[in-house]
Write a protein that holds these residues in place. Structure first.
Motif, PDB file in Angstrom:
ATOM      1  N   ASP A 108     -48.956  43.954  -3.274  1.00 30.65           N
ATOM      2  CA  ASP A 108     -47.953  44.258  -4.303  1.00 30.65           C
ATOM      3  C   ASP A 108     -47.366  45.646  -4.091  1.00 30.65           C
ATOM      4  O   ASP A 108     -46.151  45.844  -4.221  1.00 30.65           O
ATOM      5  CB  ASP A 108     -48.581  44.150  -5.698  1.00 30.65           C
ATOM      6  CG  ASP A 108     -48.867  42.718  -6.096  1.00 30.65           C
ATOM      7  OD1 ASP A 108     -48.335  41.800  -5.435  1.00 30.65           O
ATOM      8  OD2 ASP A 108     -49.641  42.509  -7.064  1.00 30.65           O
ATOM      9  N   ARG A 109     -48.226  46.597  -3.767  1.00 29.09           N
ATOM     10  CA  ARG A 109     -47.759  47.963  -3.530  1.00 29.09           C
ATOM     11  C   ARG A 109     -46.903  48.039  -2.264  1.00 29.09           C
ATOM     12  O   ARG A 109     -45.889  48.737  -2.226  1.00 29.09           O
ATOM     13  CB  ARG A 109     -48.947  48.919  -3.427  1.00 29.09           C
ATOM     14  CG  ARG A 109     -49.650  49.142  -4.759  1.00 29.09           C
ATOM     15  CD  ARG A 109     -50.758  50.161  -4.637  1.00 29.09           C
ATOM     16  NE  ARG A 109     -51.408  50.393  -5.924  1.00 29.09           N
ATOM     17  CZ  ARG A 109     -52.443  51.206  -6.112  1.00 29.09           C
ATOM     18  NH1 ARG A 109     -52.937  51.880  -5.067  1.00 29.09           N
ATOM     19  NH2 ARG A 109     -52.979  51.359  -7.305  1.00 29.09           N
ATOM     20  N   ILE A 110     -47.322  47.325  -1.214  1.00 29.06           N
ATOM     21  CA  ILE A 110     -46.542  47.302   0.029  1.00 29.06           C
ATOM     22  C   ILE A 110     -45.165  46.706  -0.230  1.00 29.06           C
ATOM     23  O   ILE A 110     -44.149  47.217   0.250  1.00 29.06           O
ATOM     24  CB  ILE A 110     -47.286  46.503   1.121  1.00 29.06           C
ATOM     25  CG1 ILE A 110     -48.523  47.276   1.588  1.00 29.06           C
ATOM     26  CG2 ILE A 110     -46.369  46.220   2.311  1.00 29.06           C
ATOM     27  CD1 ILE A 110     -49.406  46.508   2.545  1.00 29.06           C
ATOM     28  N   ALA A 111     -45.126  45.607  -0.996  1.00 30.76           N
ATOM     29  CA  ALA A 111     -43.844  44.975  -1.316  1.00 30.76           C
ATOM     30  C   ALA A 111     -42.948  45.920  -2.102  1.00 30.76           C
ATOM     31  O   ALA A 111     -41.738  46.000  -1.863  1.00 30.76           O
ATOM     32  CB  ALA A 111     -44.088  43.692  -2.105  1.00 30.76           C
ATOM     33  N   SER A 112     -43.568  46.666  -3.042  1.00 32.73           N
ATOM     34  CA  SER A 112     -42.801  47.622  -3.837  1.00 32.73           C
ATOM     35  C   SER A 112     -42.245  48.743  -2.961  1.00 32.73           C
ATOM     36  O   SER A 112     -41.083  49.142  -3.104  1.00 32.73           O
ATOM     37  CB  SER A 112     -43.695  48.204  -4.938  1.00 32.73           C
ATOM     38  OG  SER A 112     -43.006  49.186  -5.681  1.00 32.73           O
ATOM     39  N   LEU A 113     -43.085  49.246  -2.036  1.00 31.98           N
ATOM     40  CA  LEU A 113     -42.642  50.320  -1.140  1.00 31.98           C
ATOM     41  C   LEU A 113     -41.549  49.830  -0.189  1.00 31.98           C
ATOM     42  O   LEU A 113     -40.591  50.553   0.086  1.00 31.98           O
ATOM     43  CB  LEU A 113     -43.832  50.858  -0.344  1.00 31.98           C
ATOM     44  CG  LEU A 113     -44.847  51.695  -1.122  1.00 31.98           C
ATOM     45  CD1 LEU A 113     -46.075  51.980  -0.275  1.00 31.98           C
ATOM     46  CD2 LEU A 113     -44.216  53.009  -1.580  1.00 31.98           C
ATOM     47  N   LYS A 114     -41.700  48.598   0.313  1.00 33.10           N
ATOM     48  CA  LYS A 114     -40.681  48.047   1.211  1.00 33.10           C
ATOM     49  C   LYS A 114     -39.355  47.877   0.471  1.00 33.10           C
ATOM     50  O   LYS A 114     -38.281  48.128   1.036  1.00 33.10           O
ATOM     51  CB  LYS A 114     -41.140  46.707   1.772  1.00 33.10           C
ATOM     52  CG  LYS A 114     -42.175  46.821   2.883  1.00 33.10           C
ATOM     53  CD  LYS A 114     -42.507  45.475   3.474  1.00 33.10           C
ATOM     54  CE  LYS A 114     -43.470  45.617   4.655  1.00 33.10           C
ATOM     55  NZ  LYS A 114     -43.816  44.295   5.246  1.00 33.10           N
ATOM     56  N   ASN A 115     -39.445  47.451  -0.782  1.00 26.96           N
ATOM     57  CA  ASN A 115     -38.232  47.291  -1.573  1.00 26.96           C
ATOM     58  C   ASN A 115     -37.549  48.641  -1.802  1.00 26.96           C
ATOM     59  O   ASN A 115     -36.322  48.764  -1.685  1.00 26.96           O
ATOM     60  CB  ASN A 115     -38.575  46.634  -2.903  1.00 26.96           C
ATOM     61  CG  ASN A 115     -37.344  46.311  -3.730  1.00 26.96           C
ATOM     62  OD1 ASN A 115     -36.434  45.636  -3.275  1.00 26.96           O
ATOM     63  ND2 ASN A 115     -37.308  46.818  -4.949  1.00 26.96           N
ATOM     64  N   ALA A 116     -38.381  49.665  -2.127  1.00 32.00           N
ATOM     65  CA  ALA A 116     -37.830  51.012  -2.328  1.00 32.00           C
ATOM     66  C   ALA A 116     -37.227  51.555  -1.041  1.00 32.00           C
ATOM     67  O   ALA A 116     -36.167  52.189  -1.055  1.00 32.00           O
ATOM     68  CB  ALA A 116     -38.932  51.945  -2.835  1.00 32.00           C
ATOM     69  N   GLU A 117     -37.901  51.293   0.085  1.00 29.43           N
ATOM     70  CA  GLU A 117     -37.384  51.746   1.382  1.00 29.43           C
ATOM     71  C   GLU A 117     -36.065  51.056   1.713  1.00 29.43           C
ATOM     72  O   GLU A 117     -35.130  51.689   2.210  1.00 29.43           O
ATOM     73  CB  GLU A 117     -38.405  51.454   2.481  1.00 29.43           C
ATOM     74  CG  GLU A 117     -37.979  51.935   3.851  1.00 29.43           C
ATOM     75  CD  GLU A 117     -38.958  51.540   4.946  1.00 29.43           C
ATOM     76  OE1 GLU A 117     -38.862  52.086   6.049  1.00 29.43           O
ATOM     77  OE2 GLU A 117     -39.807  50.665   4.691  1.00 29.43           O
ATOM     78  N   ARG A 118     -35.992  49.755   1.418  1.00 29.83           N
ATOM     79  CA  ARG A 118     -34.762  49.017   1.678  1.00 29.83           C
ATOM     80  C   ARG A 118     -33.612  49.534   0.821  1.00 29.83           C
ATOM     81  O   ARG A 118     -32.480  49.691   1.303  1.00 29.83           O
ATOM     82  CB  ARG A 118     -35.002  47.524   1.408  1.00 29.83           C
ATOM     83  CG  ARG A 118     -33.841  46.624   1.762  1.00 29.83           C
ATOM     84  CD  ARG A 118     -34.277  45.173   1.871  1.00 29.83           C
ATOM     85  NE  ARG A 118     -35.051  44.747   0.717  1.00 29.83           N
ATOM     86  CZ  ARG A 118     -36.359  44.495   0.734  1.00 29.83           C
ATOM     87  NH1 ARG A 118     -37.027  44.624   1.847  1.00 29.83           N
ATOM     88  NH2 ARG A 118     -36.987  44.102  -0.350  1.00 29.83           N
ATOM     89  N   GLU A 119     -33.895  49.816  -0.450  1.00 32.16           N
ATOM     90  CA  GLU A 119     -32.870  50.354  -1.339  1.00 32.16           C
ATOM     91  C   GLU A 119     -32.403  51.733  -0.858  1.00 32.16           C
ATOM     92  O   GLU A 119     -31.206  52.035  -0.884  1.00 32.16           O
ATOM     93  CB  GLU A 119     -33.402  50.441  -2.764  1.00 32.16           C
ATOM     94  CG  GLU A 119     -33.597  49.082  -3.428  1.00 32.16           C
ATOM     95  CD  GLU A 119     -34.163  49.214  -4.837  1.00 32.16           C
ATOM     96  OE1 GLU A 119     -34.481  50.356  -5.242  1.00 32.16           O
ATOM     97  OE2 GLU A 119     -34.288  48.179  -5.516  1.00 32.16           O
ATOM     98  N   TYR A 120     -33.366  52.559  -0.426  1.00 34.46           N
ATOM     99  CA  TYR A 120     -33.016  53.891   0.079  1.00 34.46           C
ATOM    100  C   TYR A 120     -32.184  53.774   1.360  1.00 34.46           C
ATOM    101  O   TYR A 120     -31.187  54.482   1.539  1.00 34.46           O
ATOM    102  CB  TYR A 120     -34.289  54.696   0.350  1.00 34.46           C
ATOM    103  CG  TYR A 120     -34.035  56.065   0.933  1.00 34.46           C
ATOM    104  CD1 TYR A 120     -33.539  57.093   0.137  1.00 34.46           C
ATOM    105  CD2 TYR A 120     -34.296  56.324   2.276  1.00 34.46           C
ATOM    106  CE1 TYR A 120     -33.303  58.354   0.667  1.00 34.46           C
ATOM    107  CE2 TYR A 120     -34.066  57.582   2.816  1.00 34.46           C
ATOM    108  CZ  TYR A 120     -33.569  58.586   2.010  1.00 34.46           C
ATOM    109  OH  TYR A 120     -33.333  59.828   2.544  1.00 34.46           O
ATOM    110  N   HIS A 121     -32.593  52.863   2.245  1.00 35.86           N
ATOM    111  CA  HIS A 121     -31.865  52.641   3.481  1.00 35.86           C
ATOM    112  C   HIS A 121     -30.435  52.188   3.188  1.00 35.86           C
ATOM    113  O   HIS A 121     -29.473  52.674   3.804  1.00 35.86           O
ATOM    114  CB  HIS A 121     -32.608  51.577   4.306  1.00 35.86           C
ATOM    115  CG  HIS A 121     -31.895  51.150   5.548  1.00 35.86           C
ATOM    116  ND1 HIS A 121     -31.005  50.093   5.561  1.00 35.86           N
ATOM    117  CD2 HIS A 121     -31.923  51.634   6.814  1.00 35.86           C
ATOM    118  CE1 HIS A 121     -30.531  49.945   6.782  1.00 35.86           C
ATOM    119  NE2 HIS A 121     -31.073  50.852   7.560  1.00 35.86           N
TER     120      HIS A 121
END
Length: 335
Positions: A108-121
């Protein structure tokens, strides 16, 4: 799990069973039991205890060996709890439930971080595209009113554009597999593109470009290679001596082609040469001679690795720098 490890884990159980057996034998002996009966009881007790230990050992060994095999073969280790079977023994079931719970939280945390990274990207890419509009407009204004006084402004605007491009390429470097186009082109064509893009900076630095044997074909992504070359040229401009000279040469070797970029700048001190491709590393010259971010060569190294290329630097203090890029005949693109 090895037999020795199992015995160490069960050492207290073995010890307690031995003590219990000794107590039973002492009681039989004190009550005057027949020696044959004592031996028979000992054999029966030992046999069933040994059988239970062997069964438990092989059951646990089979499960944990399968668990380790699955874990080692998995590319995404965090999926282990979804693939491995629940064990039949209680201690393993407790471990399995803890593993499932911890894995769920982690995923869940990895998915959240990936989502945040994608939004930042996505935001960085959007910002870069938006900022390019006023930069292009400013360059057009300066071009239409070209004066001697405007030349320094044009140069600074070009620097801004280069830094914006660097930010874009840095953001895209993590998703290179979604943004590359492999094709065959001559080294001369990409060198010319890179030099032309930095022509204003080269003119201001009184730079001289020399080329030799660049008619060789290589296979890669031309856009990313031009970016890499621009970072190298920009470094040569930053750390130039009084008269800047940059030479590009290439030669065919076994299994590939080597492009060599050499300058006559201030060079790199020996203690820094092994670290110049590290992220954020500016080195002695970066602190003394220019405002360096330490990102240019880091990006060059990162992109080369992802494109399956090799990059190497050679230099001595005060005697210029040579960067070599090896283009293999057979590419190995990293995701």
């Amino acid at each position: 799990m090895s037999l020795i490890q199992f015995i160490k884990e069960k050492q207290f159980s073995v010890l307690l069973n031995l003590i219990a057996l000794l107590i039973i034998l002492m009681i039989f002996y004190l009550y005057g039991a027949n020696v044959s009966l004592i031996i028979l009881v000992t054999i029966i007790q030992f046999f069933f205890f040994l059988c239970s230990m062997i069964i438990e050992f092989y059951r646990m060994k089979k499960y944990y060996d399968e668990l380790m095999d699955v874990f080692e073969q998995l590319d995404e280790k965090t999926f282990i709890a979804d693939i491995v079977k629940e064990p039949s023994f209680y201690s393993g079931q407790v471990f399995y439930q803890v593993l499932k719970g911890a894995t769920k939280v982690m995923n869940d945390r990895i998915a959240s971080l990936k989502n945040a990274e994608r939004e930042y990207h996505d935001y960085i890419e959007l910002w870069v595209h938006e900022i390019k509009t006023p930069i292009t407009a400013l360059k057009l204004i300066l071009t239409n009113s070209r004066t001697k006084e405007n030349l320094p402004i044009q140069a600074e605007v070009s620097k801004i554009e280069e830094y914006v491009e660097q930010a874009l390429f840095y953001a895209r470097s993590s998703t290179l597999n979604q943004d590359y186009k492999i094709e065959t082109f001559t080294l001369e064509s990409i060198v010319n593109q890179a030099v032309k893009s930095l022509s204003l900076s080269l003119i201001r630095a009184n730079g001289k470009i020399e080329t030799n044997h660049l008619d060789l074909n290589v296979t890669s992504d031309s856009k990313w290679i031009v970016f890499i070359l621009k970072q190298i040229i920009d470094n040569s401009i930053k750390y130039r001596s009084e008269t800047l000279k940059i030479s590009f040469s290439a030669r065919k070797i076994e299994n590939g082609t080597v492009l060599k970029i050499s300058d006559n700048g201030i060079g790199i001190i020996e203690s820094d040469i092994e670290r110049i491709f590290n992220r954020g590393f500016t080195g002695t010259n970066g602190r003394d001679y220019a405002k360096s971010t330490g990102m240019g060569l880091y990006l060059c190294k990162t992109l080369c690795e992802k494109l399956g290329l090799l990059i190497k630097a050679e230099s001595q203090d005060e005697s210029g720098t040579t960067i070599k890029i090896f283009f293999p005949d057979r590419l190995n693109i990293l995701n």
